[in-house]
Design a protein around this motif. Structure first.
Motif, mmCIF file in Angstrom:
data_model
loop_
_atom_site.group_PDB
_atom_site.id
_atom_site.type_symbol
_atom_site.label_atom_id
_atom_site.label_comp_id
_atom_site.label_asym_id
_atom_site.label_seq_id
_atom_site.Cartn_x
_atom_site.Cartn_y
_atom_site.Cartn_z
ATOM 1 N N ILE A 193 -8.790 23.277 -3.905
ATOM 2 C CA ILE A 193 -9.833 22.979 -2.908
ATOM 3 C C ILE A 193 -9.911 21.483 -2.606
ATOM 4 N N PHE A 194 -9.854 20.652 -3.634
ATOM 5 C CA PHE A 194 -10.071 19.221 -3.440
ATOM 6 C C PHE A 194 -8.794 18.459 -3.104
ATOM 7 N N LEU A 195 -7.661 19.138 -3.117
ATOM 8 C CA LEU A 195 -6.399 18.446 -2.867
ATOM 9 C C LEU A 195 -6.326 17.818 -1.473
ATOM 10 N N PRO A 196 -6.692 18.510 -0.382
ATOM 11 C CA PRO A 196 -6.612 17.872 0.942
ATOM 12 C C PRO A 196 -7.418 16.586 1.050
ATOM 13 N N THR A 197 -8.588 16.550 0.411
ATOM 14 C CA THR A 197 -9.404 15.333 0.441
ATOM 15 C C THR A 197 -8.696 14.185 -0.257
ATOM 16 N N ILE A 198 -8.061 14.477 -1.394
ATOM 17 C CA ILE A 198 -7.333 13.435 -2.131
ATOM 18 C C ILE A 198 -6.176 12.906 -1.300
ATOM 19 N N LEU A 199 -5.428 13.806 -0.665
ATOM 20 C CA LEU A 199 -4.275 13.393 0.134
ATOM 21 C C LEU A 199 -4.701 12.600 1.365
ATOM 22 N N MET A 200 -5.823 12.967 1.976
ATOM 23 C CA MET A 200 -6.313 12.208 3.132
ATOM 24 C C MET A 200 -6.750 10.810 2.709
ATOM 25 N N MET A 201 -7.346 10.672 1.545
ATOM 26 C CA MET A 201 -7.725 9.349 1.029
ATOM 27 C C MET A 201 -6.475 8.490 0.824
ATOM 28 N N MET A 202 -5.405 9.096 0.343
ATOM 29 C CA MET A 202 -4.150 8.370 0.178
ATOM 30 C C MET A 202 -3.624 7.879 1.519
ATOM 31 N N SER A 203 -3.654 8.743 2.523
ATOM 32 C CA SER A 203 -3.142 8.367 3.843
ATOM 33 C C SER A 203 -3.971 7.240 4.444
ATOM 34 N N LYS A 204 -5.276 7.281 4.253
ATOM 35 C CA LYS A 204 -6.129 6.218 4.779
ATOM 36 C C LYS A 204 -5.849 4.897 4.063
ATOM 37 N N PHE A 205 -5.664 4.968 2.768
ATOM 38 C CA PHE A 205 -5.353 3.755 2.018
ATOM 39 C C PHE A 205 -4.007 3.172 2.450
ATOM 40 N N GLU A 206 -3.105 4.034 2.875
ATOM 41 C CA GLU A 206 -1.772 3.589 3.274
ATOM 42 C C GLU A 206 -1.811 2.710 4.513
ATOM 43 N N GLY A 207 -2.845 2.881 5.362
ATOM 44 C CA GLY A 207 -3.022 1.961 6.481
ATOM 45 C C GLY A 207 -2.618 2.493 7.833
ATOM 46 N N ARG A 236 0.826 -1.206 0.000
ATOM 47 C CA ARG A 236 0.000 0.000 0.000
ATOM 48 C C ARG A 236 0.864 1.261 0.000
ATOM 49 N N ARG A 237 1.943 1.250 0.813
ATOM 50 C CA ARG A 237 2.834 2.419 0.849
ATOM 51 C C ARG A 237 3.469 2.665 -0.518
ATOM 52 N N LEU A 238 3.864 1.593 -1.190
ATOM 53 C CA LEU A 238 4.461 1.731 -2.516
ATOM 54 C C LEU A 238 3.461 2.331 -3.496
ATOM 55 N N ILE A 239 2.230 1.831 -3.481
ATOM 56 C CA ILE A 239 1.200 2.340 -4.389
ATOM 57 C C ILE A 239 0.941 3.822 -4.128
ATOM 58 N N VAL A 240 0.832 4.175 -2.843
ATOM 59 C CA VAL A 240 0.570 5.574 -2.495
ATOM 60 C C VAL A 240 1.746 6.457 -2.890
ATOM 61 N N GLY A 241 2.970 5.972 -2.670
ATOM 62 C CA GLY A 241 4.151 6.754 -3.035
ATOM 63 C C GLY A 241 4.199 7.052 -4.531
ATOM 64 N N VAL A 242 3.961 6.036 -5.338
ATOM 65 C CA VAL A 242 3.959 6.226 -6.797
ATOM 66 C C VAL A 242 2.821 7.162 -7.210
ATOM 67 N N SER A 243 1.650 6.971 -6.615
ATOM 68 C CA SER A 243 0.493 7.810 -6.955
ATOM 69 C C SER A 243 0.758 9.268 -6.608
ATOM 70 N N PHE A 244 1.356 9.496 -5.452
ATOM 71 C CA PHE A 244 1.628 10.874 -5.054
ATOM 72 C C PHE A 244 2.666 11.518 -5.969
ATOM 73 N N PHE A 245 3.653 10.723 -6.397
ATOM 74 C CA PHE A 245 4.664 11.258 -7.310
ATOM 75 C C PHE A 245 4.005 11.793 -8.582
ATOM 76 N N PHE A 246 3.124 10.994 -9.179
ATOM 77 C CA PHE A 246 2.469 11.427 -10.410
ATOM 78 C C PHE A 246 1.510 12.585 -10.142
ATOM 79 N N LEU A 247 0.824 12.556 -9.003
ATOM 80 C CA LEU A 247 -0.086 13.644 -8.668
ATOM 81 C C LEU A 247 0.669 14.959 -8.538
ATOM 82 N N ALA A 248 1.805 14.924 -7.807
ATOM 83 C CA ALA A 248 2.562 16.148 -7.544
ATOM 84 C C ALA A 248 3.150 16.745 -8.816
ATOM 85 N N PHE A 249 3.699 15.906 -9.670
ATOM 86 C CA PHE A 249 4.404 16.437 -10.830
ATOM 87 C C PHE A 249 3.486 16.716 -12.014
ATOM 88 N N PHE A 250 2.436 15.932 -12.183
ATOM 89 C CA PHE A 250 1.543 16.180 -13.300
ATOM 90 C C PHE A 250 0.479 17.215 -12.974
#
Length: 772
Positions: free
Chosen positions: A439-453, A374-388
């Motif tokens: 506006i919607f960025l904090p919600t997306i990041l919180m969903m990532m943290s929850k998925f991370e476990g 899960r951490r790996l998936i979230v890390g990769v997802s955040f990388f693409f989110l941040a740069f794209f």
């Protein structure tokens, strides 16, 4: 590019917005029917009652005491009156230390602003480099840029002033950071030593319990801790996968709210029973009687809840390889939480248990082996989110300008060329466009943290805050500078030689200060004033009060005080630290805007913490090392950018003197963490022993087992109408107090004694002793 006039228009718009918000708040907070919106914390503490219902009917809704309207700004001095020790007792250490972040900003930037305006502004203004640059190339500039480092000629000796100021600002910032780290660490230790008894002080979360074919998870945990912590182990509660049960309970509560709404509606007009459609959100489907439909839905859900509860309590597959283990003393819990439990470092992993209201129960049911994936998936997802994410931000910022609008919507060109409209577009639109886009960025990041476990609300918010801060650095700060420079100086890039491009970028970076000034006014002035108005909670409360409230309990539940929101609030503060530190030596005109933000926000959030916010958890200021680290990061970024900027200014003789600054700053950070960080990660055994000794002397007959009995029971079981769960707990307690021995059924005796004694508080006896 925004000019001084554009900044003035933006300041006027945002100041007017802030004043309107504050006047509305000052009026609305005085009205009796809004009392529970603007003072909910006092109601939750039982220290405030609803305004009197006696007297004229109008007085129940409107404040008729006109003298109170002349004191409408009294809330500001009242917010500052409560001393810090009383504030900690009232709102908790987390809230008090959160306010210290704003105070720290004032301590850093007020002296910095005075010094920068006294020294750097005159040095920058008394040059004419920008006028010369306009003649040579197409670089654009405004009056504001004449106060920046861009106005100093290439190779000038005046750059030594900026280097000296960079050292002064760095040393002052580090001094304030050191004092605050020391103070907060002391506050945390004092808070932990003086705090009342809490379940998490005696409890450890154990994860990755190894499977065993001969014993259940409950028995395995019991025997392991009886063997390895024989003098301190008290009891344990295994973790159940009750996520489906919790979702059913939540769904039932929603249906009950709708039933209350339709019953109230029918009570007001009995001529016709309310109807509804059964399709998606009532948009389509068959028309049915709304009251009968929700009654039948609630009955159906009640049966499903009963079946699922029975399954959780009796199915061994619902038990996760994790448990909350409680100890007889704080000292015993501290030893277990801060040591390795087995030869294999991946098994029997222990950590301090979050306090019960801080536990994020859904993630406790996630198998430990899946967390790394899960951490790996979230890390990769955040990388693409941040740069794209930089692509749409750059696009929006390009549109939120005169040139962008003229290209996209040519027929508006005559309108936006009007002087006032042009000032509004250049001084206000870019800041508000960026804020709306995030506006919607904090919600997306919180969903990532929850998925991370992560297993606690505090850790979820800290992880989201970290990612939000990284995102702000990449997109809001560096992205705005780079894309802004690229769009605004594109003509210069095309026509000039490659050797001249670095110089153009060097000039363009300080010019971006005008954009950040507009953003600070939108977010830090009008945005903070909107925070105190609480328009959304105000509307929601009155809707609930009108449609759902029938009793005083319903009115209490309709209140939504909210909380600080560390995951969104703290990264926003850190952006101002970053802007202030970066532009202190580059464009000092930005500093007063930062100071106003910190001062205004401190007053507003102090009022909110005292009267409104009800913090969901108490972590004992565990977030402070992250705050310290992010300010240090901003300081290093400012030093590196200044080095890069001076390298384009032909200041080769003076630039090397800046190399020592990031080295010294990083060393300072390592020193502070080595000296104070352990206070936020570990609980000293000496403090634990002192607290235990004092408590034994003060309460020699206190029943700790009874106190911890339901502390870490899943919330869906705490308010059960079915008493089976409670009876199983009491039976376990009674059998333990009578000294009943629980024999182990493991065939191999490699890790357990032949007999053991202890208590499992999570499951009934029949599950605890079920044959594998």
């Amino acid at each position: 590019m925004a000019t001084l006039a554009d900044i003035g228009v933006s300041a006027a718009i945002n100041l007017l917005s802030a004043v309107i918000f504050l006047l509305l708040f000052a009026f609305l907070r005085l009205q009796p029917f809004n009392d529970r919106v603007y003072f909910p914390k006092w109601y939750l503490k039982g220290l405030r009652n609803s305004p009197s219902r006696s007297g004229a009917f109008v007085s129940r809704f409107v404040n008729l005491d006109f003298r109170s309207y002349f004191r409408f700004l009294n809330w500001m001095p009242e917010a500052l009156k409560m001393p810090e020790p009383e504030l900690i007792d009232h709102a908790g250490l987390d809230s008090a230390v959160y306010l210290r972040i704003y105070l720290m900003g004032l301590k850093i930037f007020v002296p910095m602003t005075i010094l920068a305006w006294a020294v750097l502004v005159p040095v920058n203004y008394t040059n004419d480099a920008l006028e010369a640059a306009k003649m040579v190339s197409n670089v654009t500039a405004s009056d504001i840029d004449k106060l920046s480092i861009s106005n100093i000629p290439l190779g000038s000796q005046r750059f030594w002033t900026h280097i000296v100021m960079a050292y002064a600002f760095t040393f002052w910032t580090c001094y304030v950071l050191l004092r605050e780290y020391e103070k907060v660490a002391s506050m945390r230790l004092q808070f932990l030593s003086s705090e009342k008894r809490r379940p998490d002080q005696f409890t450890v979360l154990v994860r990755n319990v190894p499977p065993d074919s001969d014993e259940s998870v409950s028995e395995l945990v019991e025997h392991f801790f009886l063997v390895n912590h024989p003098d301190n182990y008290l009891s344990h509660q295994v973790v159940c996968n009750a996520n489906l049960l919790a979702s059913l309970v939540k769904k039932k509560e929603s249906k009950q709210n709708w039933l209350d709404y339709y019953q109230n509606k029918y009570a007001r007009n009995r001529s016709e029973r309310p109807q509804m459609k059964t399709g998606f959100y009532g948009l389509w489907g068959a028309k049915v009687d709304a009251i009968d439909h929700h009654v039948s839905e609630i009955e159906k859900l009640s049966k499903e809840i009963a079946e699922e509860r029975e399954k959780v309590l009796n199915d061994p597959n619902s038990i996760m390889p994790a448990a909350f283990v409680s100890f007889k003393t704080r000292w015993g819990a501290a030893v277990c939480a801060q040591t390795q439990q087995s030869r294999d470092p991946t098994l029997w992993l222990t950590e301090w248990a979050p306090e019960p209201r801080d536990v994020y129960w859904e993630n406790l049911a996630i198998p430990y082996v899946s967390l790394s994936v899960r951490r790996l998936i979230v890390g990769v997802s955040f990388f693409f989110l941040a740069f794209f994410f930089m692509i749409p931000i750059a696009f929006v910022q390009s549109l939120a300008s005169i040139e962008g609008i003229e290209k996209s919507i040519p027929f508006l060109k005559p309108v936006i060329e009007i002087k006032f409209i042009k000032s509004v577009v250049q001084g206000f639109l870019p800041g508000i466009a960026l804020k709306l886009f995030l506006i919607f960025l904090p919600t997306i990041l919180m969903m990532m943290s929850k998925f991370e476990g992560l297993t606690s609300l505090s850790s979820l918010e800290r992880r989201s805050a970290m990612r939000y801060y990284i995102f702000i650095i990449i997109n809001v700060f560096l992205g705005s500078i780079l894309t802004g420079a690229a769009f605004e100086q594109l003509d210069s890039f095309i026509k000039q030689s490659a050797s001249e491009i670095p110089k153009t970028i060097g000039v363009a970076i300080p010019m971006k200060a005008t954009f950040f000034i507009t953003y600070i006014m939108v977010d830090g002035w009008a945005g903070i004033a909107g925070e105190v108005l609480m328009l959304k909670p105000l509307i929601i409360f009155h809707l609930k009060n009108f449609f759902l409230v029938k009793t005083e309990k319903d009115r209490q539940e309709a209140m939504d005080p909210g909380s600080l929101g560390f995951d969104t609030g703290e990264p926003r503060i850190q952006l101002y630290f970053l802007l202030g530190l970066v532009y202190a030596t580059v464009t000092p005109i930005l500093l007063p805007f930062v100071v106003i933000f910190f001062g205004f926000a401190y007053v507003v959030f102090r009022h909110q913490i005292i009267n409104v916010y009800n913090q969901e958890y108490e972590s004992g200021a565990a977030f402070w090392p992250s705050v310290h680290g992010r300010v240090v990061t901003a300081l290093v970024i400012s030093q590196l950018l200044l080095m890069g900027l001076l390298s384009t200014k032909q200041a080769s003789k003076s630039t090397p003197f800046l190399i020592a600054l990031p080295v010294l700053t990083i060393w300072f950070h390592i020193f502070c963490n080595g000296r104070y960080k352990s206070a936020f990660a570990k609980y000293p055994l000496q403090e634990a022993m002192m607290k235990d000794t004092l408590e034994r002397a003060t309460y020699p007959h206190f029943n700790l087992r009874s106190y911890l009995q339901k502390a870490y029971v899943h919330p869906v079981f705490k308010d059960d109408d079915d008493d089976d769960y409670d009876e199983s707990l009491s039976e376990n307690l009674e059998s333990d107090s009578e000294g009943v021995l629980v024999p182990t059924r493991r065939q191999s005796q490699r890790n357990s004694p032949a007999v053991s004694r202890g208590t499992s508080l999570a499951l009934p006896d029949e599950v605890k002793h079920a044959e594998p």
